[in-house]
Scaffold this active site. Structure first.
Site, PDB file in Angstrom:
ATOM      1  N   LYS A  96       0.397  -1.156  -0.016  1.00 20.04           N
ATOM      2  CA  LYS A  96       0.124  -0.167   0.216  1.00 20.04           C
ATOM      3  C   LYS A  96       0.810   1.476   0.113  1.00 20.04           C
ATOM      4  O   LYS A  96       0.155   2.336  -0.016  1.00 20.04           O
ATOM      5  CB  LYS A  96      -1.164  -0.170   1.015  1.00 20.04           C
ATOM      6  CG  LYS A  96      -0.570   0.683   2.101  1.00 20.04           C
ATOM      7  CD  LYS A  96      -2.029   0.962   3.260  1.00 20.04           C
ATOM      8  CE  LYS A  96      -2.148   1.402   5.061  1.00 20.04           C
ATOM      9  NZ  LYS A  96      -2.403   1.575   5.430  1.00 20.04           N
ATOM     10  N   ASP A  97       2.027   1.381   0.641  1.00 19.32           N
ATOM     11  CA  ASP A  97       2.787   2.344   0.645  1.00 19.32           C
ATOM     12  C   ASP A  97       3.596   2.459  -1.560  1.00 19.32           C
ATOM     13  O   ASP A  97       4.342   3.746  -0.904  1.00 19.32           O
ATOM     14  CB  ASP A  97       3.855   2.520   1.415  1.00 19.32           C
ATOM     15  CG  ASP A  97       3.435   1.916   2.568  1.00 19.32           C
ATOM     16  OD1 ASP A  97       2.319   3.154   2.608  1.00 19.32           O
ATOM     17  OD2 ASP A  97       3.789   1.106   3.339  1.00 19.32           O
ATOM     18  N   ARG A 147      -8.389   8.616   4.635  1.00 25.22           N
ATOM     19  CA  ARG A 147      -9.329   7.345   4.019  1.00 25.22           C
ATOM     20  C   ARG A 147     -10.162   6.997   4.742  1.00 25.22           C
ATOM     21  O   ARG A 147     -11.191   6.795   5.419  1.00 25.22           O
ATOM     22  CB  ARG A 147      -8.817   6.347   3.064  1.00 25.22           C
ATOM     23  CG  ARG A 147      -9.113   4.780   3.135  1.00 25.22           C
ATOM     24  CD  ARG A 147      -7.985   3.912   2.879  1.00 25.22           C
ATOM     25  NE  ARG A 147      -7.368   3.525   3.633  1.00 25.22           N
ATOM     26  CZ  ARG A 147      -7.894   2.666   4.689  1.00 25.22           C
ATOM     27  NH1 ARG A 147      -8.715   2.212   5.664  1.00 25.22           N
ATOM     28  NH2 ARG A 147      -6.343   2.505   5.277  1.00 25.22           N
ATOM     29  N   ARG A 148      -9.708   6.763   6.520  1.00 25.35           N
ATOM     30  CA  ARG A 148     -10.181   6.253   7.285  1.00 25.35           C
ATOM     31  C   ARG A 148     -11.597   7.419   8.182  1.00 25.35           C
ATOM     32  O   ARG A 148     -12.168   6.796   8.367  1.00 25.35           O
ATOM     33  CB  ARG A 148      -9.067   5.989   8.511  1.00 25.35           C
ATOM     34  CG  ARG A 148      -8.147   4.758   8.062  1.00 25.35           C
ATOM     35  CD  ARG A 148      -6.832   4.033   9.177  1.00 25.35           C
ATOM     36  NE  ARG A 148      -6.802   2.515   8.637  1.00 25.35           N
ATOM     37  CZ  ARG A 148      -4.798   2.988   8.137  1.00 25.35           C
ATOM     38  NH1 ARG A 148      -4.314   3.633   9.541  1.00 25.35           N
ATOM     39  NH2 ARG A 148      -4.868   1.605   8.351  1.00 25.35           N
ATOM     40  N   ARG A 165       1.288  10.546  14.348  1.00 32.44           N
ATOM     41  CA  ARG A 165       1.713  10.414  13.116  1.00 32.44           C
ATOM     42  C   ARG A 165       2.978   9.085  14.033  1.00 32.44           C
ATOM     43  O   ARG A 165       3.075   9.843  15.211  1.00 32.44           O
ATOM     44  CB  ARG A 165       2.672  12.035  12.424  1.00 32.44           C
ATOM     45  CG  ARG A 165       1.641  11.903  11.311  1.00 32.44           C
ATOM     46  CD  ARG A 165       1.972  11.315   9.954  1.00 32.44           C
ATOM     47  NE  ARG A 165       2.979  11.111   9.676  1.00 32.44           N
ATOM     48  CZ  ARG A 165       3.417   9.770   8.947  1.00 32.44           C
ATOM     49  NH1 ARG A 165       2.833   8.154   8.921  1.00 32.44           N
ATOM     50  NH2 ARG A 165       4.737  10.164   8.229  1.00 32.44           N
ATOM     51  N   ARG A 171       2.920   5.974  17.627  1.00 34.67           N
ATOM     52  CA  ARG A 171       1.849   5.374  18.148  1.00 34.67           C
ATOM     53  C   ARG A 171       1.197   5.110  19.278  1.00 34.67           C
ATOM     54  O   ARG A 171      -0.473   5.600  19.667  1.00 34.67           O
ATOM     55  CB  ARG A 171       1.005   5.363  16.582  1.00 34.67           C
ATOM     56  CG  ARG A 171       0.797   6.469  15.691  1.00 34.67           C
ATOM     57  CD  ARG A 171       0.389   5.486  14.441  1.00 34.67           C
ATOM     58  NE  ARG A 171       0.935   6.455  13.331  1.00 34.67           N
ATOM     59  CZ  ARG A 171       0.209   6.598  12.099  1.00 34.67           C
ATOM     60  NH1 ARG A 171      -0.895   6.272  12.117  1.00 34.67           N
ATOM     61  NH2 ARG A 171       0.707   7.194  11.187  1.00 34.67           N
ATOM     62  N   CYS A 259      -1.457   8.419  -1.808  1.00 30.24           N
ATOM     63  CA  CYS A 259      -1.794   7.760  -0.569  1.00 30.24           C
ATOM     64  C   CYS A 259      -2.621   9.339  -0.445  1.00 30.24           C
ATOM     65  O   CYS A 259      -3.577   9.667   1.248  1.00 30.24           O
ATOM     66  CB  CYS A 259      -0.523   7.303  -0.390  1.00 30.24           C
ATOM     67  SG  CYS A 259       0.241   8.892   0.291  1.00 30.24           S
TER      68      CYS A 259
HETATM   69  C1  DPM Z   1      -0.663   4.654   3.078  1.00 31.56           C
HETATM   70  C2  DPM Z   1      -1.627   4.822   4.393  1.00 31.56           C
HETATM   71  C3  DPM Z   1      -1.007   4.650   5.698  1.00 31.56           C
HETATM   72  C4  DPM Z   1       0.363   3.949   5.809  1.00 31.56           C
HETATM   73  C5  DPM Z   1      -2.637   5.898   4.180  1.00 31.56           C
HETATM   74  C6  DPM Z   1      -3.916   5.197   4.640  1.00 31.56           C
HETATM   75  C7  DPM Z   1      -1.721   4.751   7.525  1.00 31.56           C
HETATM   76  C8  DPM Z   1      -1.284   6.196   7.205  1.00 31.56           C
HETATM   77  C9  DPM Z   1      -1.911   6.643   8.606  1.00 31.56           C
HETATM   78  C10 DPM Z   1      -0.636   4.922   2.388  1.00 31.56           C
HETATM   79  N1  DPM Z   1       0.275   4.624   4.634  1.00 31.56           N
HETATM   80  O1  DPM Z   1      -3.901   3.875   4.935  1.00 31.56           O
HETATM   81  O2  DPM Z   1      -5.360   5.530   4.230  1.00 31.56           O
HETATM   82  O3  DPM Z   1      -2.680   5.142   9.264  1.00 31.56           O
HETATM   83  O4  DPM Z   1      -1.879   8.075   9.177  1.00 31.56           O
HETATM   84  C11 DPM Z   1       1.050   1.782   6.682  1.00 31.56           C
HETATM   85  C12 DPM Z   1       1.267   1.270   7.596  1.00 31.56           C
HETATM   86  C13 DPM Z   1       1.248  -0.513   6.705  1.00 31.56           C
HETATM   87  C14 DPM Z   1       1.704  -0.120   6.088  1.00 31.56           C
HETATM   88  C15 DPM Z   1       0.244   1.289   9.093  1.00 31.56           C
HETATM   89  C16 DPM Z   1      -0.924   1.024   9.118  1.00 31.56           C
HETATM   90  C17 DPM Z   1       1.410  -1.502   7.406  1.00 31.56           C
HETATM   91  C18 DPM Z   1      -0.209  -2.761   6.701  1.00 31.56           C
HETATM   92  C19 DPM Z   1       0.329  -3.369   6.095  1.00 31.56           C
HETATM   93  C20 DPM Z   1       1.325   3.794   6.176  1.00 31.56           C
HETATM   94  N2  DPM Z   1       1.912   1.413   5.231  1.00 31.56           N
HETATM   95  O5  DPM Z   1      -1.639   1.572   7.859  1.00 31.56           O
HETATM   96  O6  DPM Z   1      -1.435   1.221   9.887  1.00 31.56           O
HETATM   97  O7  DPM Z   1       1.066  -3.720   5.295  1.00 31.56           O
HETATM   98  O8  DPM Z   1      -0.904  -2.768   4.840  1.00 31.56           O
END
Ligand code: DPM
Length: 359
Positions: A96-97, A147-148, A165, A171, A259
């Site tokens: 997702k990144d 999104r959330r 953040r 967190r 994102c």
């Molecule tokens: C991206 C988002 C977030 C991450 C945006 C989204 C969360 C940012 C936040 C694109 N990357 O999800 O809407 O909550 O402020 C990220 C996490 C993981 C990969 C942590 C998470 C782990 C889970 C995975 C940060 N990137 O989302 O809690 O492998 O998908």
């Protein structure tokens, strides 16, 4: 660091190829990379693996909301530079990144079996036993994900939302050691990998909050021309995850979302039918466009073993999986995006971007 691909000899004089794996240095990134290294070692006991940790620009500015950083490549650029210079041979990411369009010369050589892709609620200890429904009026929920926040504001209007953040460790600390947040929202997959599954009080159902494109799946990024490494990692592709994520990524790419926009998905594979639900939201969740489409993804050809035929689908190379099935998945994502665009998705996303930039 030398830019040459290396090998060494074992005690019997046998030549062993050294494969270098690049990773970010956060604990989650290390855990994810170690799990991929363990899988490779099991499949190829003769290779020698070396893990190279790197700090990315994104890691240095952890106080800035991700949605404000906008460009995802802040977390991937340094790793891609190292790949390009042959300092590493593969890089492990959370799918997702990774942007839906990779810079030229790179490709995703494997999409691994997805963990639970849903989001999870982690409560402040003093709220034990509560759910989002039963938390008191104006309880503050921590998330920097547009999104959330958009989906949860729509579904739980009695709650307030604030940015939080930092990496997962930071967190959880901010949640537990202060009174700022009643709960935070995190991906279940990340919590599980960190060994913090016991902190999950609630897994969010699609009706409450759909997940991000690619969430819960690990991806291996490689040099697109490196046929040996591509071949080596290709066995790690998980077919269902791959096809679901191709559809999700094609959806996001066609919406021109990154994102920093409130876009969410839910996919399912059932009896060779791939179902994609996708939605775009205004920042406060009051506007929403959501629809579901499906397609058949049967393996109707003999997968091409020919590494010269390097077809990519939304940045992913998977020679051993049926090409028509991947085409159908990609088409599904594009079709759903076009359907939402025809209903005004572009306008919703443009306003969301402008409001977020002005925050
Ligand atoms: C991206 C988002 C977030 C991450 C945006 C989204 C969360 C940012 C936040 C694109 N990357 O999800 O809407 O909550 O402020 C990220 C996490 C993981 C990969 C942590 C998470 C782990 C889970 C995975 C940060 N990137 O989302 O809690 O492998 O998908």
């Amino acid at each position: 660091m030398s830019g040459e691909s290396t090998s060494c000899q074992d005690d019997n004089g046998k030549v062993i190829r050294v494969i270098r794996i690049g990773t970010r240095k956060s604990q989650l990134a290390r855990i994810q990379t170690d799990s991929v290294a363990a899988k490779l070692k099991e499949l190829y006991p003769d290779i020698q693996l070396e893990i190279v940790g790197m700090t990315t620009t994104g890691d240095r500015i952890l106080d800035t909301a991700l949605s404000k950083i906008g460009e995802k490549s802040l977390f991937t650029k340094e790793l891609e530079n190292a790949l390009e210079k042959n300092e590493v041979d593969l890089v492990v990411h959370s799918l997702k990144d990774l942007p839906t369009t990779l810079p030229p010369g790179f490709t995703i050589g494997a999409v691994l079996k997805r963990e639970n892709p849903h989001d999870a609620i982690v409560l402040h200890p003093q709220n034990a036993g509560k759910t989002l429904d039963t938390l008191p009026q104006n309880s503050v929920i921590g998330t920097s994900s547009l999104r959330r926040a958009a989906q949860l504001k729509r579904r739980f209007p009695h709650l307030d939302f604030k940015d939080i953040r930092g990496n997962l460790n930071t967190r959880l600390k901010k949640l537990d050691e202060k009174e700022d947040f009643a709960a935070i929202v995190l991906a279940a997959a990340g919590l599980k990998r960190m060994g913090w599954e016991d902190r999950i009080s609630q897994i969010l159902e699609p009706e409450d909050c759909m997940y991000a494109v690619g969430q819960g799946a690990l991806a291996i990024e490689v040099r697109a021309v490196d046929a040996d490494i591509l071949e080596m990692v290709s066995v790690l592709h998980h077919r269902d995850t791959l096809l679901r994520c191709i559809a999700e990524r094609a959806f996001l790419r066609s919406l021109e979302g990154g994102c920093s926009v409130p876009v969410a998905v839910n996919t399912e594979m059932k009896d060779s039918q791939l179902y994609l639900t996708g939605a775009v939201y205004s920042l406060d969740g009051s506007d929403r466009l959501k629809d579901t489409m499906q397609t058949s993804v049967m393996d109707c050809d003999k997968p091409s073993e020919d590494a010269d035929e390097l077809v990519q689908h939304v940045g992913i190379t998977a020679c051993k999986v049926s090409n028509p099935a991947q085409d159908s998945a990609e088409r599904l994502g594009m079709d759903l995006a076009n359907l939402l665009l025809s209903k005004g998705a572009k306008e919703i996303l443009t306003v969301a971007r402008q409001l977020n930039d002005a925050r």
